[in-house]
Design a protein around this motif. Sequence first.
Motif, PDB file in Angstrom:
ATOM      1  N   LYS A  48       0.841  -1.194   0.000  1.00  0.00           N
ATOM      2  CA  LYS A  48       0.000   0.000   0.000  1.00  0.00           C
ATOM      3  C   LYS A  48       0.878   1.247   0.000  1.00  0.00           C
ATOM      4  O   LYS A  48       2.095   1.160   0.222  1.00  0.00           O
ATOM      5  N   SER A  49       0.232   2.400  -0.218  1.00  0.00           N
ATOM      6  CA  SER A  49       1.000   3.653  -0.287  1.00  0.00           C
ATOM      7  C   SER A  49       1.895   3.828   0.930  1.00  0.00           C
ATOM      8  O   SER A  49       3.044   4.254   0.809  1.00  0.00           O
ATOM      9  N   ASP A  50       1.371   3.473   2.120  1.00  0.00           N
ATOM     10  CA  ASP A  50       2.162   3.676   3.346  1.00  0.00           C
ATOM     11  C   ASP A  50       3.154   2.533   3.590  1.00  0.00           C
ATOM     12  O   ASP A  50       3.721   2.429   4.674  1.00  0.00           O
ATOM     13  N   ARG A  51       3.347   1.696   2.580  1.00  0.00           N
ATOM     14  CA  ARG A  51       4.315   0.591   2.594  1.00  0.00           C
ATOM     15  C   ARG A  51       3.876  -0.606   3.437  1.00  0.00           C
ATOM     16  O   ARG A  51       4.616  -1.584   3.532  1.00  0.00           O
ATOM     17  N   THR A  52       2.692  -0.565   4.059  1.00  0.00           N
ATOM     18  CA  THR A  52       2.221  -1.776   4.722  1.00  0.00           C
ATOM     19  C   THR A  52       1.770  -2.745   3.622  1.00  0.00           C
ATOM     20  O   THR A  52       1.523  -2.343   2.479  1.00  0.00           O
ATOM     21  N   THR A  53       1.657  -4.020   3.991  1.00  0.00           N
ATOM     22  CA  THR A  53       1.357  -5.005   2.945  1.00  0.00           C
ATOM     23  C   THR A  53       0.112  -5.824   3.291  1.00  0.00           C
ATOM     24  O   THR A  53      -0.252  -5.972   4.447  1.00  0.00           O
ATOM     25  N   ILE A  54      -0.511  -6.343   2.226  1.00  0.00           N
ATOM     26  CA  ILE A  54      -1.606  -7.301   2.397  1.00  0.00           C
ATOM     27  C   ILE A  54      -1.211  -8.529   1.580  1.00  0.00           C
ATOM     28  O   ILE A  54      -0.966  -8.418   0.376  1.00  0.00           O
ATOM     29  N   ASP A  55      -1.150  -9.678   2.226  1.00  0.00           N
ATOM     30  CA  ASP A  55      -0.826 -10.919   1.511  1.00  0.00           C
ATOM     31  C   ASP A  55      -2.093 -11.738   1.295  1.00  0.00           C
ATOM     32  O   ASP A  55      -2.890 -11.896   2.222  1.00  0.00           O
ATOM     33  N   ILE A  56      -2.259 -12.258   0.106  1.00  0.00           N
ATOM     34  CA  ILE A  56      -3.399 -13.148  -0.174  1.00  0.00           C
ATOM     35  C   ILE A  56      -2.833 -14.467  -0.700  1.00  0.00           C
ATOM     36  O   ILE A  56      -2.099 -14.482  -1.704  1.00  0.00           O
ATOM     37  N   SER A  57      -3.166 -15.558  -0.011  1.00  0.00           N
ATOM     38  CA  SER A  57      -2.641 -16.862  -0.434  1.00  0.00           C
ATOM     39  C   SER A  57      -3.480 -17.408  -1.595  1.00  0.00           C
ATOM     40  O   SER A  57      -4.574 -16.901  -1.878  1.00  0.00           O
ATOM     41  N   TYR A  58      -2.971 -18.461  -2.215  1.00  0.00           N
ATOM     42  CA  TYR A  58      -3.731 -19.086  -3.308  1.00  0.00           C
ATOM     43  C   TYR A  58      -5.096 -19.559  -2.808  1.00  0.00           C
ATOM     44  O   TYR A  58      -6.107 -19.374  -3.470  1.00  0.00           O
ATOM     45  N   ALA A  59      -5.120 -20.142  -1.602  1.00  0.00           N
ATOM     46  CA  ALA A  59      -6.392 -20.656  -1.081  1.00  0.00           C
ATOM     47  C   ALA A  59      -7.368 -19.509  -0.804  1.00  0.00           C
ATOM     48  O   ALA A  59      -8.558 -19.599  -1.127  1.00  0.00           O
ATOM     49  N   GLU A  60      -6.853 -18.400  -0.252  1.00  0.00           N
ATOM     50  CA  GLU A  60      -7.742 -17.248   0.012  1.00  0.00           C
ATOM     51  C   GLU A  60      -8.257 -16.652  -1.288  1.00  0.00           C
ATOM     52  O   GLU A  60      -9.432 -16.286  -1.406  1.00  0.00           O
TER      53      GLU A  60
END
Length: 579
Positions: free
Chosen positions: A67-79
């Motif tokens: 994200k813009s503020d450099r935090t991340t969101i991870d999404i797995s294949y199953a999700e």
Amino acid sequence: MRDVAAQPAITPNIEDYDSVYNFFNWEIAYRGLNGLPSGNGLNMAYEAVERHAEVSIKNHTALRFIKSDRTTIDISYAELSRLSNQFANLLNFLGVAKGETVFTLTGRIPELYIAAFGTLKKLALFCPLFSVFGPEPIYQRLSRGNAKILVTTLDLFTTKVKPLLDRLPALSHVLITDIEKDIDDLAISLPLRMSKASSAFTIPDTKPTDDALLHFTSGTTGMPKGAVHVHGAVLTHLVTGKQVLDFHPGDIYWCTADPGWVTGTSYGIISPLVNGVTSIIDEEEFDATRWYSVLEEHKVSIWYTAPTAIRRLMRMNIEPKKQFNLEHLRMILSVGEPLHADAVKWCQKTFEVPVLDNWWQTETGGIMISNFRSLPVRPGSMGKPLPGVKAAIAAVTESSIQIIKEPDKEGHLVLKRGWPSMFKTYLHEDERYAKCFRGEWYLTGDLARCDADGYYWFVGRADDIIKTSGHMVGPFEVESSLMEHWAVSEAAVIGKPDPLIGEIVKAFIVLKSGTTINENLKLDIMAHARKKLGAAVAPKEISIVASIPKTRSGKILRRLLKARELGLPEGDLSTLEPS
Ligand code: ATP
Ligand code: MG
């Protein structure tokens, strides 16, 4: 349930280009995928997500959003499987039928990617738009694509879409990503509806010829065309991912392109996931320091970008290897415009990894010509055709085609029909589509030459060719030599009508920062070009400019430079990058 690891190695990473080229066969690659008991034909979302969501890599990160503020969101294949199932069920609930169109108009946020796979599962047609488009380009595309569903944010809906609604009668729902409650019957909350949708979905039987993606071209040479792609194209995404991008298990891959440009879909969404790697998606636009930090922090191993970005990095006073830890970076790839030899050399020296230019188009759906890890790179060349792709240089008339066998002759770059991601048509322009073919050959609209060893060299777009004193001059050659001058950062050349010699070559030049403009410098640049190219081909006029107009995908808009030079109407500017 079956294990990906148990699948036959249908498309080995290229160790020996010649032997793979000679023996590669799409039919065998297709049976390798389709012959397995998927029961789903060849569905893009199945191959990219479901195939992995069922097996050992299901908990691996498929998509990592920065994200813009450099935090991340991870999404797995199953999700991703569950989320896209919910989206597909939502489309069902909203009455979307096979072949109807779902558009997105958002930044690079998870909802875009979830919508892509949900739409593909539902066998609707997916079309992502650049969020930075103004209302008119948005309207043009939504109406030409007969949009039934649009996914967007509240801000974009309010500022850009709302005023268009009267003119979009086919639009049945706008799914808004960031509201908790529906606004009215048309504008509804995506999170609310998703939360009510089941996360189980069975993909209907899909034929490789079923429509999957709609992509508008970059509009470099005129009004953007809507290229339609089919589910079978996923085979190209699989094969090029292995052979060109060299995907291996555990790779962290970053494609900097937005899905509004075909590269950001074929190689920002589909190909990395079909190949089971982790794909990084940065929400932000170009920023040199941020980009280097992304490479370092996320341990990117394969980086796919464009010449325009590389040039911007070249202009910065940053020594990346000294300031950032880039030890994981294994390879850089570039597409969209010629990667001039000076840029290849700069990358090689700066990053100390292979830099592979490759060529393809919206119409081809995937990489067709490329440099490969297994081949020596010839700086300035686009490389060789992909195994399974037959390219040639040809002389073309209105009704005929003649293949030129002799090496080093310039002509039209043509491809033999039959690769899986070949576009199915131009939306509402079947006649124009038909005109792209001469028998078995597809005419790319680009000019190139092929050397005696089979490497292809870009000459220019057929539309941009300059006819001067009986010579045909490709802008690429002139621009390349101008950029070898110490003071030149960027160059674009056009043909300017001239009563005596047809056209003169006129160059627009951006100087390197800190360079002082004066007449002597212009004369020096002209002398440099004359020495390199000869008097007939070198520019006769030079204008020093602050910037060169480009499309959002980084392509030089020579037609705009020409229109401005000649005082003519500027034409479609929907894809123009603000300077
Ligand atoms: P339009 O068709 O609307 O004019 P466009 O051709 O720029 O736009 P894209 O399909 O995004 O739209 O771009 C494909 C074109 O980009 C190719 O036909 C070629 O001219 C250029 N291109 C892509 N890769 C390369 C490369 N590696 N070297 C040189 N040119 C390239
Ligand atoms: Mg084109």
